[in-house]
Design a protein around this motif. Structure first.
Motif, mmCIF file in Angstrom:
data_model
loop_
_atom_site.group_PDB
_atom_site.id
_atom_site.type_symbol
_atom_site.label_atom_id
_atom_site.label_comp_id
_atom_site.label_asym_id
_atom_site.label_seq_id
_atom_site.Cartn_x
_atom_site.Cartn_y
_atom_site.Cartn_z
ATOM 1 N N GLY A 29 0.818 -1.206 0.000
ATOM 2 C CA GLY A 29 0.000 0.000 0.000
ATOM 3 C C GLY A 29 0.854 1.259 0.000
ATOM 4 O O GLY A 29 0.556 2.233 -0.691
ATOM 5 N N VAL A 30 1.941 1.247 0.774
ATOM 6 C CA VAL A 30 2.867 2.394 0.795
ATOM 7 C C VAL A 30 3.447 2.609 -0.601
ATOM 8 O O VAL A 30 3.471 3.730 -1.114
ATOM 9 N N ARG A 31 3.918 1.526 -1.222
ATOM 10 C CA ARG A 31 4.490 1.638 -2.581
ATOM 11 C C ARG A 31 3.446 2.142 -3.577
ATOM 12 O O ARG A 31 3.741 2.997 -4.411
ATOM 13 N N ASP A 32 2.219 1.621 -3.480
ATOM 14 C CA ASP A 32 1.157 2.039 -4.402
ATOM 15 C C ASP A 32 0.785 3.504 -4.207
ATOM 16 O O ASP A 32 0.513 4.219 -5.175
ATOM 17 N N ALA A 33 0.775 3.978 -2.970
ATOM 18 C CA ALA A 33 0.478 5.393 -2.709
ATOM 19 C C ALA A 33 1.556 6.281 -3.335
ATOM 20 O O ALA A 33 1.253 7.305 -3.956
ATOM 21 N N VAL A 122 -21.645 7.645 -15.402
ATOM 22 C CA VAL A 122 -21.349 6.287 -15.850
ATOM 23 C C VAL A 122 -21.878 5.317 -14.793
ATOM 24 O O VAL A 122 -21.480 5.388 -13.630
ATOM 25 N N GLU A 123 -22.792 4.427 -15.202
ATOM 26 C CA GLU A 123 -23.422 3.535 -14.233
ATOM 27 C C GLU A 123 -22.710 2.208 -14.047
ATOM 28 O O GLU A 123 -22.805 1.602 -12.994
ATOM 29 N N ASP A 124 -22.012 1.725 -15.059
ATOM 30 C CA ASP A 124 -21.375 0.410 -14.957
ATOM 31 C C ASP A 124 -19.855 0.554 -15.053
ATOM 32 O O ASP A 124 -19.200 -0.088 -15.845
ATOM 33 N N ASP A 125 -19.340 1.396 -14.218
ATOM 34 C CA ASP A 125 -17.925 1.725 -14.206
ATOM 35 C C ASP A 125 -17.096 0.530 -13.750
ATOM 36 O O ASP A 125 -17.552 -0.301 -12.973
ATOM 37 N N GLN A 126 -15.854 0.496 -14.221
ATOM 38 C CA GLN A 126 -14.923 -0.562 -13.804
ATOM 39 C C GLN A 126 -14.570 -0.434 -12.324
ATOM 40 O O GLN A 126 -14.800 0.600 -11.713
ATOM 41 N N ALA A 127 -14.020 -1.485 -11.776
ATOM 42 C CA ALA A 127 -13.659 -1.511 -10.356
ATOM 43 C C ALA A 127 -12.694 -0.379 -10.001
ATOM 44 O O ALA A 127 -11.917 0.078 -10.832
ATOM 45 N N PHE A 128 -12.758 0.061 -8.765
ATOM 46 C CA PHE A 128 -11.918 1.131 -8.237
ATOM 47 C C PHE A 128 -11.112 0.511 -7.099
ATOM 48 O O PHE A 128 -11.474 0.599 -5.933
ATOM 49 N N LYS A 129 -10.028 -0.150 -7.452
ATOM 50 C CA LYS A 129 -9.205 -0.902 -6.504
ATOM 51 C C LYS A 129 -8.468 0.033 -5.538
ATOM 52 O O LYS A 129 -8.290 1.217 -5.829
ATOM 53 N N PRO A 130 -8.006 -0.492 -4.392
ATOM 54 C CA PRO A 130 -7.225 0.334 -3.476
ATOM 55 C C PRO A 130 -6.033 0.988 -4.183
ATOM 56 O O PRO A 130 -5.322 0.337 -4.949
ATOM 57 N N GLY A 131 -5.840 2.273 -3.924
ATOM 58 C CA GLY A 131 -4.746 3.023 -4.531
ATOM 59 C C GLY A 131 -5.069 3.621 -5.881
ATOM 60 O O GLY A 131 -4.252 4.317 -6.462
#
Length: 160
Positions: A29-33, A122-131
């Motif tokens: 998570g630190v690296r992704d941030a 947009v109603e069927d948006d793609q996933a919003f993963k952590p980071g």
């Protein structure tokens, strides 16, 4: 034109017995941030204001992303972002000073993902993963922003 960056906190640890609000970022998570901060920097994002949930994982996401993007950025911790529904986040946006041209909001799913979907229509948006983050532009003043007023101009996720 105003720019809104909606950033979901990076990957957080699950620690038995630790309250949800106190969950820290994992090393990934630190690296992704940090990578999210770099991706925003490459896109030329220069925040006038950052509003952030007070949870540990969002604070750490802000700290690591802004260390790369804009170490001098002003950060306001808003308790209303924690566990917020999209309408709560729109209300927060509407309270933004009209002088703020670029706003970064750091929060939690599902609220931040649903906020992006609502503002872009947009109603069927793609996933919003952590980071992950989305960059939206709007021609509407913060005080009047609402459904369909945003145009997504960039999206990034840690696997990009």
């Amino acid at each position: 034109m105003a720019i809104l960056v909606v950033l979901r906190h990076a990957k957080a640890a699950t620690v038995p017995g630790l309250p949800d609000v106190d969950r820290p970022l994992t090393p990934r998570g630190v690296r992704d941030a940090e990578r999210a901060g770099q991706a925003l920097k490459v896109r030329g994002v220069a925040p006038d204001l950052v509003v952030c949930s007070p949870s540990t994982r969002t604070r750490q996401t802000a700290e690591h992303a802004l260390a790369v993007l804009s170490p001098e950025a002003r950060v306001d911790f808003e308790r209303d972002i924690y566990n917020a529904y999209p309408d709560d986040l729109v209300d927060l946006l509407r309270r933004t000073d009209p002088e703020v041209g670029t706003l970064v909001l750091i929060g939690h799913n599902p609220g931040v993902h649903e906020l992006v979907m609502g503002l872009t229509g947009v109603e069927d948006d793609q996933a919003f993963k952590p980071g992950s983050f989305a960059v939206l532009e709007t021609d509407v003043a913060w005080a009047h922003i609402g459904p369909g007023d945003g145009r997504e101009v960039a999206r990034w996720g840690p696997r990009d």
